[in-house]
Each structure stands twice: as structure tokens, then as C-alpha cells.
Write a protein that holds these residues in place. Structure first.
Motif, PDB file in Angstrom:
ATOM      1  N   ILE A 551       0.942  -1.318  -0.005  1.00  0.00           N
ATOM      2  CA  ILE A 551      -0.182  -0.069   0.063  1.00  0.00           C
ATOM      3  C   ILE A 551       0.677   1.197   0.041  1.00  0.00           C
ATOM      4  O   ILE A 551       1.807   1.261   0.556  1.00  0.00           O
ATOM      5  CB  ILE A 551      -1.137  -0.118   1.247  1.00  0.00           C
ATOM      6  CG1 ILE A 551      -1.860  -1.295   1.217  1.00  0.00           C
ATOM      7  CG2 ILE A 551      -1.766   1.300   1.439  1.00  0.00           C
ATOM      8  CD1 ILE A 551      -2.865  -1.097  -0.132  1.00  0.00           C
ATOM      9  N   PRO A 552       0.436   2.237  -0.761  1.00  0.00           N
ATOM     10  CA  PRO A 552       1.406   3.579  -0.761  1.00  0.00           C
ATOM     11  C   PRO A 552       1.224   3.908   0.603  1.00  0.00           C
ATOM     12  O   PRO A 552       0.480   3.989   1.586  1.00  0.00           O
ATOM     13  CB  PRO A 552       0.319   4.365  -1.589  1.00  0.00           C
ATOM     14  CG  PRO A 552      -0.138   3.630  -2.618  1.00  0.00           C
ATOM     15  CD  PRO A 552      -0.753   2.297  -1.730  1.00  0.00           C
ATOM     16  N   GLN A 589      -1.223 -11.245  -2.720  1.00  0.00           N
ATOM     17  CA  GLN A 589      -0.543 -10.067  -1.911  1.00  0.00           C
ATOM     18  C   GLN A 589      -1.780  -9.288  -0.852  1.00  0.00           C
ATOM     19  O   GLN A 589      -1.498  -8.532  -0.073  1.00  0.00           O
ATOM     20  CB  GLN A 589      -0.326  -8.921  -2.705  1.00  0.00           C
ATOM     21  CG  GLN A 589       0.903  -9.232  -3.593  1.00  0.00           C
ATOM     22  CD  GLN A 589       0.637 -10.205  -4.686  1.00  0.00           C
ATOM     23  OE1 GLN A 589      -0.641  -9.878  -5.303  1.00  0.00           O
ATOM     24  NE2 GLN A 589       1.343 -10.830  -5.134  1.00  0.00           N
ATOM     25  N   LEU A 590      -2.987 -10.070  -0.885  1.00  0.00           N
ATOM     26  CA  LEU A 590      -4.064  -9.319  -0.023  1.00  0.00           C
ATOM     27  C   LEU A 590      -3.576  -9.654   1.430  1.00  0.00           C
ATOM     28  O   LEU A 590      -3.711  -8.483   2.016  1.00  0.00           O
ATOM     29  CB  LEU A 590      -5.575 -10.023  -0.547  1.00  0.00           C
ATOM     30  CG  LEU A 590      -6.166  -9.444  -1.776  1.00  0.00           C
ATOM     31  CD1 LEU A 590      -7.198 -10.326  -1.814  1.00  0.00           C
ATOM     32  CD2 LEU A 590      -6.482  -8.013  -1.509  1.00  0.00           C
ATOM     33  N   PHE A 591      -3.512 -10.843   1.853  1.00  0.00           N
ATOM     34  CA  PHE A 591      -3.292 -10.874   3.309  1.00  0.00           C
ATOM     35  C   PHE A 591      -2.189 -10.378   3.808  1.00  0.00           C
ATOM     36  O   PHE A 591      -2.126  -9.765   4.976  1.00  0.00           O
ATOM     37  CB  PHE A 591      -3.283 -12.321   3.435  1.00  0.00           C
ATOM     38  CG  PHE A 591      -3.169 -12.779   5.085  1.00  0.00           C
ATOM     39  CD1 PHE A 591      -4.471 -12.507   5.732  1.00  0.00           C
ATOM     40  CD2 PHE A 591      -2.296 -13.145   5.743  1.00  0.00           C
ATOM     41  CE1 PHE A 591      -4.508 -12.839   7.079  1.00  0.00           C
ATOM     42  CE2 PHE A 591      -2.169 -13.519   7.032  1.00  0.00           C
ATOM     43  CZ  PHE A 591      -3.188 -13.426   7.798  1.00  0.00           C
ATOM     44  N   SER A 592      -1.039 -10.321   3.130  1.00  0.00           N
ATOM     45  CA  SER A 592       0.135  -9.623   3.592  1.00  0.00           C
ATOM     46  C   SER A 592       0.149  -7.974   3.761  1.00  0.00           C
ATOM     47  O   SER A 592       0.549  -7.469   4.667  1.00  0.00           O
ATOM     48  CB  SER A 592       1.364  -9.774   2.839  1.00  0.00           C
ATOM     49  OG  SER A 592       1.114  -9.381   1.544  1.00  0.00           O
ATOM     50  N   ALA A 593      -0.917  -7.542   2.790  1.00  0.00           N
ATOM     51  CA  ALA A 593      -1.143  -6.022   2.853  1.00  0.00           C
ATOM     52  C   ALA A 593      -2.050  -5.772   4.279  1.00  0.00           C
ATOM     53  O   ALA A 593      -1.747  -4.719   4.870  1.00  0.00           O
ATOM     54  CB  ALA A 593      -1.900  -5.594   1.608  1.00  0.00           C
ATOM     55  N   THR A 598      -2.215  -3.715   9.857  1.00  0.00           N
ATOM     56  CA  THR A 598      -2.560  -4.115  11.042  1.00  0.00           C
ATOM     57  C   THR A 598      -1.497  -3.738  12.116  1.00  0.00           C
ATOM     58  O   THR A 598      -1.484  -2.986  13.214  1.00  0.00           O
ATOM     59  CB  THR A 598      -2.922  -5.657  11.387  1.00  0.00           C
ATOM     60  OG1 THR A 598      -4.053  -5.774  10.739  1.00  0.00           O
ATOM     61  CG2 THR A 598      -3.241  -5.726  12.862  1.00  0.00           C
ATOM     62  N   VAL A 599      -0.097  -4.027  11.779  1.00  0.00           N
ATOM     63  CA  VAL A 599       0.889  -3.654  12.655  1.00  0.00           C
ATOM     64  C   VAL A 599       1.419  -2.125  12.730  1.00  0.00           C
ATOM     65  O   VAL A 599       1.734  -1.593  13.703  1.00  0.00           O
ATOM     66  CB  VAL A 599       2.464  -4.386  11.727  1.00  0.00           C
ATOM     67  CG1 VAL A 599       3.433  -3.960  12.346  1.00  0.00           C
ATOM     68  CG2 VAL A 599       2.175  -6.102  11.768  1.00  0.00           C
ATOM     69  N   SER A 600       1.043  -1.468  11.390  1.00  0.00           N
ATOM     70  CA  SER A 600       1.134  -0.074  11.573  1.00  0.00           C
ATOM     71  C   SER A 600       0.464   0.663  12.287  1.00  0.00           C
ATOM     72  O   SER A 600       0.523   1.437  13.121  1.00  0.00           O
ATOM     73  CB  SER A 600       1.147   0.531  10.075  1.00  0.00           C
ATOM     74  OG  SER A 600       1.380   1.888  10.138  1.00  0.00           O
ATOM     75  N   LEU A 601      -0.966  -0.037  12.284  1.00  0.00           N
ATOM     76  CA  LEU A 601      -1.828   0.746  13.172  1.00  0.00           C
ATOM     77  C   LEU A 601      -1.687   0.528  14.851  1.00  0.00           C
ATOM     78  O   LEU A 601      -1.877   1.348  15.601  1.00  0.00           O
ATOM     79  CB  LEU A 601      -3.442  -0.006  12.712  1.00  0.00           C
ATOM     80  CG  LEU A 601      -4.693   0.780  13.641  1.00  0.00           C
ATOM     81  CD1 LEU A 601      -4.567   2.313  13.307  1.00  0.00           C
ATOM     82  CD2 LEU A 601      -5.752   0.001  12.934  1.00  0.00           C
ATOM     83  N   SER A 602      -1.308  -0.626  15.173  1.00  0.00           N
ATOM     84  CA  SER A 602      -0.950  -1.015  16.367  1.00  0.00           C
ATOM     85  C   SER A 602       0.098  -0.135  16.974  1.00  0.00           C
ATOM     86  O   SER A 602       0.056   0.239  17.961  1.00  0.00           O
ATOM     87  CB  SER A 602      -0.619  -2.526  16.583  1.00  0.00           C
ATOM     88  OG  SER A 602      -1.561  -3.383  16.107  1.00  0.00           O
ATOM     89  N   GLY A 603       1.366   0.114  16.097  1.00  0.00           N
ATOM     90  CA  GLY A 603       2.252   0.982  16.498  1.00  0.00           C
ATOM     91  C   GLY A 603       1.855   2.366  16.772  1.00  0.00           C
ATOM     92  O   GLY A 603       2.101   2.983  17.879  1.00  0.00           O
TER      93      GLY A 603
END
Length: 770
Positions: A551-552, A589-593, A598-603
């Protein structure tokens, strides 16, 4: 004795006999009720026929009466008849007699037409009246006209020409000018009507209504018998004394009653207040009326007794005939099986033994079918997993042995079905309800798809089915439409749906395994297209060609900044842009995106929690679980929007709590220091270390009133309480509550309470004394 004991032991035979007896009894009761109803209907039909007869007679009289009235009025007003009606020249009058003759000859009702000329004081009559002399007619008319000046106009009046009694010779209708006959100089037209026409008509109607021998009478308003279709009244019966008073007292104009006096028994039907104010009366001998009904009763009794006797005999015969097969079946029951406790009658005993044997047979059949289904399901799964390794001979042998509805080399197409979780079954893969639902989808789908080709359904794991469909390429192209029909059927009956992934059309059973693997990978696009989608190769061709791997960064950065700053619109727009970008990804690529977001939002949320005094309503673990448990992008988007609303809402809630605290503090200061004359907005702002403008805006927003209004309202409330106590003067109260200007205090108090302080004190004292 043995026969009686044998009969008692045969309970089922007894029940058959009792059932037949009950049916016979019910039929007998129903027959009695029907016959009783039939007798009532016979009497009702007879009474209805009598009423119709009287109504028809009245109608005929009314019709004749109308015709005669029209002729009388037309003749009286005819200018050619002036010479007869009022002309003074006798010769001219004589010339018009022929016209009267023609009028009488043209009418079936008329007996004669007579003019009384007042100018000549003379009668002029038609000559075709079958009387020996006109004087007989003239004398009778003169006598009637002289007897009463109130001669009825345009109404039939009975006239006896002989004057010696013996009945009515004619009916006369008088036409004249004015309300009554005042003198001999009045002009009068008299039309006489033949009574024979009425009498013949009554007799004819009586005969048509099968009432020959019944007596019909017509009486006038005075009770005199005008016409009789049966001669004189029965001996001992006086119409005026016995019948007419009762008829006159009756409310309905058309009715009936029974007359029973001594040996006289009649059914009387009457029509009261008929044409010319006459009464039409019909007398029927009650014995004749009820004779047929009594005959019906005896006939009914004889027929009923015969029918019941025959039915009883027939019941016994039928019961024995019906019981014969049961007795033969009973001989097939083993001796040790006839003494089972609670076996009931013979049929229950036979049923229990048959049920026991059927249960054993069913168990054997189910065991055999289960083994066959297990073997068949195993072969289908083997075909799906390794179709390339099967030789044509092995495939054909499999088809023949297990009855597979699959072609050898015809075009095929696969439809991979993923059943959506039913409410209450989530998290229970492989449950019995899930298996039953898969079984239902497989059976309904096979029935639908086999209408246009071959079809075989294989149940896989975790609510997945694979339909292998064969047929013409044109029919296989429409497989998506057929699957939508199947979706609607399952949604209607089972309140759930499923997602379908279709393969390309291919030829040969060897391609089943590779096409199935491709369909499994394409089923991942369910995350983009949503639950219940029909995934066809052409719909995902662009995604398959996509080279996007991530994702951009700008969308993730916009989401993070929106959450940190509490700008909900910015965070929501970032989520929507992320969803749009992800809709173009390939299945791999859907699931990895999703995991990356999810990781970015958790941070981001962890950073917000560290830098915020108030803990956030969500944490990293909650975020991971809530996002990763969703199966479609639409559900993930909705979850992200909910998280954004929760986070931004918590930030906004902190600002709102601060405003609420400031407003409550201002109210507390006012409540404690309202008596201080120097209390104002500036002083309160100085106490709280805020500007007066900010203080005023926040307080007005939270409380809906200004700080000054709150100060005045508090002071006025305490002033009112002091006034009610009656111990201090108004000036003392004003100073005690913090007002320094008396006129200002009076003006505010009157505006707030509708009275000056003194008026309020006086009113309060009066209220307390009362």
C-alpha cells in the motif's frame, strides 16, 4: 362359549363394529335433521307460494286499475267528448255515442262508458253493455251518486245494478271536476268494469299455483266481499267478525296466520291495504296443507328403519370382510410375540412386529448406504486430488462402479462453493449442522444443475463443496446464473448463502486437479468481492495481472496523523483510500497487505497510549484480533472506521470534560459568593485564571445562559426566600443578596416573578393565611 371368548379377545374387530355403528348412528341423526329441515322447507315454500299468488293478483288488479284510470282521464279530457260531457245540445250529444261504443269495444275490461251531462241533467251511455235497458244502469248510478256526495274519484267502486243483493255486477270508476259532487249540474264520466275478468284471473292463478279448491276473497275497505273465487265463505266463518279484524291489526301488509275454531282449521294468507284499499284473502284447509307433511313423516320413519336395519347388517358383513386380512396377518406373528405386554389390539400387535422387523432392515440398509457413500465420497476426493494420475480405464471403471455423473471427454467446469457461517455455528467447523447444510446445498445444486447437463458434487472440509459440471459450452457459460439461482433458493429456505469460485471451461477429466487448485487460489478474492460473490475468471483478470506489492505509504501516514490529531474525517478518508487501493491487489498479496496495516495501526495506537494521560479504549492485541478475524475488505474497513471513531471520540471527550468542569466550577463560585456586590464575570475569570471571553463562551455553551444571568437568577432566588420569611425589610434583603441598586433589583424581580418584591411578600402572606 368359546366363540364368545374369541370375539372378546379380538379387540380390533370390536372397534371396527363400533366404528360402523357410530357411522350408522350419525347417518340416522343426520337423516332426521335433514328430513325435519325438508318439512320446514315444504311449509315455507307453500307459504311463499301463497304470498306470491296474492301479490300477483294484486299486481293484475293494479295493472287493470291503471289502464282504466288512463282511459278514464283520456276520455274525460277528450275535446270530442265535450258534447257528451257538458254540451247543451241533445242532438250533438247523441252523435258522439258511437265514439263511446268504440272505446268500450277496444278494452277487455270495460263493461260500459257513461257520461252524466250536468247541463242537460241526462245520462249518455255506450250501448254494448249487454243490459236490457240503459235505465237499469242509469238508476243504479244515480242511486249511488245521490247516496253520498263524497263519491271516490278514479277508484273502482262495486255496484249492484239490480239493487236486490246477490253480489257485485260491475265496478264503476267516477271522474269529475272538483273535490266532490256538489249538485246535479256537475259533469261526470263513469266507466264500468266487468268483474268477470278479475274473477277468471283469480281462478286461473289459483289453478296455476296448485291451489285448486282453495278459497280466495277480495273485500273492500268496509269489509264487504267484492269478489270470491270459491263462492260463499265456509259455513260458520264470518269474514267481518273472525278474519278481517285480525288482518287489520297485523303490522305487515303481507302475512299469514292459522285460524282454528271448533271444526274449522284454516291457513289464512292475506294481503292488506292492496290496490283500492282492498284486502285479498286466501283460505287453505290446514288438514290438506299438513297432509303431505304427515305423509312425509311416516315415509321417513319407514325408510329410516329400513336403512338402519340394512346398514347394521351391512356393517357386520363389512367388518368381518375387513377383519379377514388382519386375522390372516395375525397368524404370521410368532406365538411368543402375541403375548407382549401393552401390545393392545391385533393391529397394534402386528404393527409392533412389523416396526421391529422394519427397524432391523432399515439399520442394515443404512449401514450399507453409509459404507457406499463413504466409498463414493473417497473416490470423488481422490479424483479431485489426483485426476492426472487416473487412466481412462480406471476413470471409466470408477464411473460405472460408483455411478458418477461425469463425462469422459466432454467440456467441464468447476464451481468451488464456500458456505457462509450460519449464526450460532461460527467457530464450529465440522459440526453436525454444518454438515447437514452442506448436504442440502449439494443435493439442491445437483438437482438444479442436472437439468442442463451432468453434475457431481463432492463435500470437502470446512464447509467447502466442489461442483463438477459437464455439458455444452453454451450451458457452461451460464453456470454463474445457475449458481445465483441456487444462492436464492438456499437463502430462502436456510437463511444463509455461499461464495462461488468458477474455473475456466476445460475438456477432459485429467484437468480437474489443476483447475481445482486454480479455483482454490482464486477463492481468495472473496476478501475483495465480499460474501456471496460469484467469482468468475473475467472478473478478477485485472487483479491477476496486478504487480502491486504494498500500500502507498501516504495512506498509512494519513491514517496515523488523523488518529494522533483526533481528526476523524481525515482518518476515515485514509481508511477508504486504503480499501480502494487494496481492491486492485492480487490474491497472493491481499493478506500480507492487511497484516502490514494491522502492524502499522498497532504501533500508532501504542504511541498514542504512551503520550496520553487517559488510556485509549483499544490496545494492540484487540486491534489484531478485531481486524484479522474479518474475512472481507468491507468488514475490515468497517472495523477500521469503528476504531477511528473510538480513538477520535476519546480525544473529543477529554475536551468536553474540561468545559463541563469549568462550567460547574463557575456555578459553585456563584452559589458561594452571590451575596458579594462586587461578584461579576471579570472577578470569576480572575479566580480561574482564564479570559472573560473564553469563560463566557464555555459557560453559555454548557448551560445555555450567560454568567451574569446566572448571578442574577441565584440572587433573585434567595431574595424570594427571604421575602417569604417576613423577617427582613426589602432594603435589607436587597443588600443581603448582593444587589446595590434598588431600582435595578425591583426591575429584575418583577421581570422574573411577575410582581414587585412588596407585592410578592403580600401575596405570600395571603397564601399562608388561607
Amino acid at each position: 362359549m368359546n366363540a364368545l371368548q374369541n370375539f372378546r379377545a379380538r379387540k380390533y374387530l370390536q372397534r371396527i363394529l363400533l366404528s360402523f355403528m357410530l357411522v350408522v348412528t350419525m347417518l340416522a341423526v343426520a337423516s332426521l335433521l335433514l328430513n325435519s329441515n325438508a318439512r320446514g322447507r315444504v311449509l315455507g315454500m307453500q307459504e311463499e307460494a301463497d304470498r306470491k299468488l296474492l301479490t300477483q293478483i294484486n299486481y293484475n288488479i293494479e295493472n287493470m286499475n291503471g289502464i282504466v284510470i288512463n282511459q278514464a282521464v283520456a276520455l274525460y279530457n277528450d275535446e270530442e267528448m265535450i258534447a257528451l260531457k257538458s254540451g247543451g245540445d241533445y242532438k250533438q250529444s247523441i252523435l258522439k255515442i258511437q265514439r263511446l261504443n268504440r272505446t268500450v269495444a277496444a278494452s277487455p275490461y270495460l263493461h260500459a262508458a257513461v257520461f252524466y251531462n250536468g247541463a242537460q241533467q241526462r245520462f249518455f251511455s255506450s250501448i254494448n253493455h249487454n243490459l236490457a235497458s240503459n235505465d237499469i244502469l242509469y238508476n243504479a248510478l244515480r242511486k249511488y251518486m245521490d247516496a253520498d256526495a263524497q263519491v271516490p274519484k278514479l277508484q273502482l267502486v262495486p255496484i249492484n245494478l239490480s239493487g236486490k243483493g246477490g253480489g257485485i255486477d260491475v265496478f264503476a270508476m267516477f271522474v269529475y271536476d272538483g273535490p266532490s259532487l256538489g249538485s246535479v249540474n256537475d259533469n261526470v264520466l263513469i266507466l264500468t268494469v266487468k268483474p268477470a275478468w278479475m274473477l277468471d284471473n283469480m281462478k286461473a292463478l289459483n289453478l296455476v299455483s296448485e291451489g285448486e279448491g282453495d278459497q280466495l276473497f277480495i273485500t273492500d275497505g268496509r269489509g264487504e266481499i267484492v269478489l270470491s273465487a270459491a263462492g260463499a265463505t265456509p259455513e260458520g266463518l264470518d269474514m267481518n267478525r273472525d278474519l278481517l279484524p285480525k288482518i287489520a291489526e297485523s303490522k305487515p301488509s303481507l302475512g299469514s296466520f292459522n285460524y282454528d275454531e271448533g271444526k274449522l282449521h284454516y291457513k289464512v294468507t292475506y294481503l292488506n291495504r292492496a290496490t283500492n284499499n282492498w284486502q285479498i284473502v286466501s283460505l287453505k284447509d290446514s288438514n290438506k296443507v299438513l297432509g303431505s307433511v304427515r305423509q312425509m313423516r311416516w315415509t321417513e320413519a319407514a325408510v329410516l328403519i329400513s336403512a338402519v336395519t340394512f346398514a347394521l347388517l351391512l356393517s357386520v358383513l363389512l367388518a368381518l370382510r375387513l377383519y379377514k386380512p388382519v386375522g390372516q396377518l395375525l397368524t404370521l406373528v410368532p406365538e411368543n410375540g402375541r403375548t407382549k405386554p401393552g401390545s393392545g389390539d391385533e393391529l397394534a400387535l402386528i404393527a409392533a412386529n412389523v416396526t421391529e422387523m422394519a427397524g432391523k432392515l432399515k439399520g442394515l440398509e443404512q449401514e450399507r448406504a453409509s459404507q457406499s457413500n463413504i466409498a463414493r465420497s473417497y473416490q470423488l476426493r481422490s479424483l479431485i486430488a489426483s485426476s492426472e494420475a487416473l487412466s481412462p480405464e480406471e476413470f471409466d471403471r470408477m464411473r460405472q462402479q460408483y455411478g458418477l455423473d461425469l463425462p469422459m471427454d466432454a467440456p467441464l467446469r468447476l464451481a468451488l462453493v464456500q458456505i457462509e457461517p450460519v449464526q450460532g455455528l461460527s467457530g464450529q467447523p465440522g459440526s453436525r449442522m454444518e454438515s447437514l447444510l452442506a448436504f442440502a446445498v449439494a443435493n439442491v445444486g445437483e438437482e438444479l444443475l442436472r437439468t442442463s447437463g451432468s453434475c457431481e458434487a463432492a463435500e470437502l472440509k470446512s464447509g467447502h463443496l466442489l461442483f463438477m459440471v459437464g455439458g455444452e459450452p453454451s450451458e457452461l457459460d451460464r453456470l454463474g446464473e445457475r449458481m445465483r439461482q441456487l444462492q436464492e433458493t438456499i437463502r430462502t429456505y436456510y437463511r444463509t448463502s455461499f461464495t462461488v469460485t468458477l474455473s475456466e471451461i476445460f475438456s477432459g477429466y485429467q484437468q480437474i486437479t489443476p483447475m481445482y487448485q486454480i479455483a482454490v487460489r482464486h477463492s481468495g478474492y472473496r476478501m475483495i468481492l465480499g460474501r456471496g460473490a460469484i467469482i468468475e475468471p473475467e472478473n478478477i483478470a485485472a487483479n491477476e495481472r496486478s504487480q502491486d506489492l504494498e500500500i502507498p505509504q501516504e495512506w498509512e501516514r494519513q491514517l496515523s496523523e488523523g488518529l494522533k490529531s483526533g481528526r476523524l474525517e481525515e482518518a476515515q478518508q485514509a481508511v477508504r483510500n486504503w480499501r480502494i487501493a487494496l481492491s486492485g491487489f492480487g490474491a497472493d498479496q491481499l493478506f500480507s497487505a492487511v497484516v502490514h496495516l494491522t502492524v502499522s495501526l498497532s504501533g500508532t495506537l501504542s504511541e498514542l497510549s504512551r503520550n496520553n494521560l487517559n488510556p485509549l479504549p483499544v490496545n494492540s492485541q484487540t486491534i489484531n484480533r478485531r481486524i484479522l478475524e474479518k474475512e472481507t475488505l468491507e468488514e475490515i474497513e468497517e472495523t477500521l472506521l469503528d476504531i477511528a471513531r473510538e480513538v477520535c471520540g476519546r480525544s473529543r471527550s477529554g475536551r468536553e470534560d474540561k468545559s463541563r468542569l469549568l462550567a460547574d466550577t463557575v456555578k459553585e463560585i456563584i452559589d458561594k459568593h452571590y451575596a458579594d456586590p462586587d461578584l461579576n464575570v471579570q472577578r470569576i475569570a480572575d479566580m480561574l485564571k482564564v479570559s472573560t471571553i473564553y469563560l463566557g463562551q464555555v459557560f453559555k455553551t454548557e448551560e445555555g445562559q450567560t454568567v451574569v444571568d446566572r448571578i442574577n437568577a441565584t440572587r433573585l432566588l434567595h431574595a424570594k426566600e427571604y421575602l417569604e420569611e417576613q423577617t427582613l425589610t426589602v432594603a435589607e434583603i436587597m443588600q443581603k443578596v448582593g444587589f446595590g441598586n434598588e431600582s435595578y433589583f425591583y426591575r429584575l424581580f418583577k421581570r422574573h416573578y411577575g410582581a414587585t418584591p412588596k407585592e410578592y411578600r403580600l401575596k405570600s402572606a395571603i397564601d399562608r393565611s388561607t
